[in-house]
Scaffold this motif. Sequence first.
Motif, PDB file in Angstrom:
ATOM      1  N   ALA A 165       0.690  -0.943  -0.075  1.00  0.00           N
ATOM      2  CA  ALA A 165       0.045  -0.200  -0.019  1.00  0.00           C
ATOM      3  C   ALA A 165       0.788   1.261   0.107  1.00  0.00           C
ATOM      4  O   ALA A 165       1.633   1.807   1.109  1.00  0.00           O
ATOM      5  CB  ALA A 165      -0.758   0.160   1.054  1.00  0.00           C
ATOM      6  N   PRO A 166       1.111   2.197  -1.396  1.00  0.00           N
ATOM      7  CA  PRO A 166       1.719   3.407  -1.151  1.00  0.00           C
ATOM      8  C   PRO A 166       2.110   4.289  -0.228  1.00  0.00           C
ATOM      9  O   PRO A 166       0.403   4.504  -0.355  1.00  0.00           O
ATOM     10  CB  PRO A 166       1.990   3.205  -2.950  1.00  0.00           C
ATOM     11  N   PRO A 222       5.149   3.673 -13.652  1.00  0.00           N
ATOM     12  CA  PRO A 222       5.923   2.605 -12.680  1.00  0.00           C
ATOM     13  C   PRO A 222       7.310   3.932 -11.971  1.00  0.00           C
ATOM     14  O   PRO A 222       7.601   3.631 -11.618  1.00  0.00           O
ATOM     15  CB  PRO A 222       6.830   2.163 -14.240  1.00  0.00           C
ATOM     16  N   SER A 223       7.486   4.909 -13.147  1.00  0.00           N
ATOM     17  CA  SER A 223       8.366   6.212 -12.052  1.00  0.00           C
ATOM     18  C   SER A 223       7.691   6.506 -10.347  1.00  0.00           C
ATOM     19  O   SER A 223       8.922   6.229  -9.919  1.00  0.00           O
ATOM     20  CB  SER A 223       8.131   7.387 -12.814  1.00  0.00           C
ATOM     21  N   ILE A 224       6.442   6.419 -10.246  1.00  0.00           N
ATOM     22  CA  ILE A 224       6.188   6.961  -9.025  1.00  0.00           C
ATOM     23  C   ILE A 224       6.081   5.842  -7.980  1.00  0.00           C
ATOM     24  O   ILE A 224       6.851   6.034  -7.172  1.00  0.00           O
ATOM     25  CB  ILE A 224       4.573   7.338  -8.872  1.00  0.00           C
ATOM     26  N   TYR A 225       5.927   4.265  -8.421  1.00  0.00           N
ATOM     27  CA  TYR A 225       5.809   3.214  -7.882  1.00  0.00           C
ATOM     28  C   TYR A 225       7.018   3.063  -6.870  1.00  0.00           C
ATOM     29  O   TYR A 225       7.423   2.995  -5.900  1.00  0.00           O
ATOM     30  CB  TYR A 225       4.923   2.195  -8.578  1.00  0.00           C
ATOM     31  N   CYS A 226       7.858   3.038  -8.332  1.00  0.00           N
ATOM     32  CA  CYS A 226      10.014   2.638  -8.363  1.00  0.00           C
ATOM     33  C   CYS A 226      10.114   3.951  -7.251  1.00  0.00           C
ATOM     34  O   CYS A 226      10.487   3.318  -6.267  1.00  0.00           O
ATOM     35  CB  CYS A 226      10.249   2.920  -9.149  1.00  0.00           C
ATOM     36  N   PHE A 227       9.876   5.123  -6.658  1.00  0.00           N
ATOM     37  CA  PHE A 227      10.525   6.442  -6.501  1.00  0.00           C
ATOM     38  C   PHE A 227       9.962   6.114  -5.449  1.00  0.00           C
ATOM     39  O   PHE A 227      10.014   5.872  -4.395  1.00  0.00           O
ATOM     40  CB  PHE A 227       9.949   7.210  -7.420  1.00  0.00           C
ATOM     41  N   ILE A 228       8.639   5.650  -5.176  1.00  0.00           N
ATOM     42  CA  ILE A 228       8.189   5.496  -3.637  1.00  0.00           C
ATOM     43  C   ILE A 228       8.708   3.540  -2.229  1.00  0.00           C
ATOM     44  O   ILE A 228       9.284   4.582  -2.028  1.00  0.00           O
ATOM     45  CB  ILE A 228       6.516   5.065  -3.639  1.00  0.00           C
ATOM     46  N   TRP A 229       8.911   3.162  -3.158  1.00  0.00           N
ATOM     47  CA  TRP A 229      10.354   1.913  -2.935  1.00  0.00           C
ATOM     48  C   TRP A 229      11.098   2.634  -2.668  1.00  0.00           C
ATOM     49  O   TRP A 229      11.310   2.769  -1.490  1.00  0.00           O
ATOM     50  CB  TRP A 229      10.377   0.841  -3.772  1.00  0.00           C
TER      51      TRP A 229
END
Length: 273
Positions: A165-166, A222-229
């Motif tokens: 859950a981001p 993809p950019s948002i999801y990977c950045f949050i990780w």
Amino acid sequence: MKNRMIFLNDNSSKFYKNQSVVASVNPFVMNTIGIYHPGVIAWWSAALPGFGHLILGHYLIGFILITHEMITNTLSGLNSAIVYSMIGDFEMAKQMLNKKWIIAYICPYIFAIWDGYQRTIQLNNDYKIAMKRGYEIASKDYSIFGLNRLSIKNPILAVLWSIFAPGIGYVYINQMLMILLVPWFVMVFHLSHLLPAFHFTLEGDFLKAKQNIDPQWVLYLPSIYCFIWYDVFVQTLSNNKIYMLQQKRFLKKFYQNQHFPISSIRGMKEKIK
């Protein structure tokens, strides 16, 4: 040579004190500085302008650049053009581009990369100076709205929560200001129509899936999801490091004998080697 004495006024003294601050803790966020690779920050700024500044703790500039990116990218149709170019439909890609807005998009995009790179170099130097001079931690860790204390957190656990859950990973490490990314992520996810497209794909109706998906918005995900990780992992390590520095200072101040001959012990160790 005669000894020269330098007298500092209040403003100079305040400047040098502020230059020694490596972390600021308040009920909503822990803002820390450390050593970052300028190329990595530039890469994240290229992935989406503003992300590099968020990693560095420049939250206001970061969110302004993200907002500008969303507005100008959407009006220029750039993401749609990129997607159609990737599948070889160059004629459709040309039709998607709005020439009135694409020029307005380019300059801030380049600036975000350049500025993120320059700020990284500056903050790296500030961190090295602070560690040599004697670091400070500015703390106002509680208020009627919340409580925030430095403590050791598990970076892997923070990433796992962000995958499921981001935004939850940011709650875990008390980076409440970064939760502002969550409504933006939800909005982009909704506008991309990715879930209906995924549903039609499971049913085997690939034509409907293709018709439902919006390439202009799906390219953000993809950019948002990977950045949050990535960001929650880096922030956790940085906060843990600041916690260890705080504990080191506490133990040295209250438990280490000021006359303890550290230099002589080091000399003995070198002789033994």
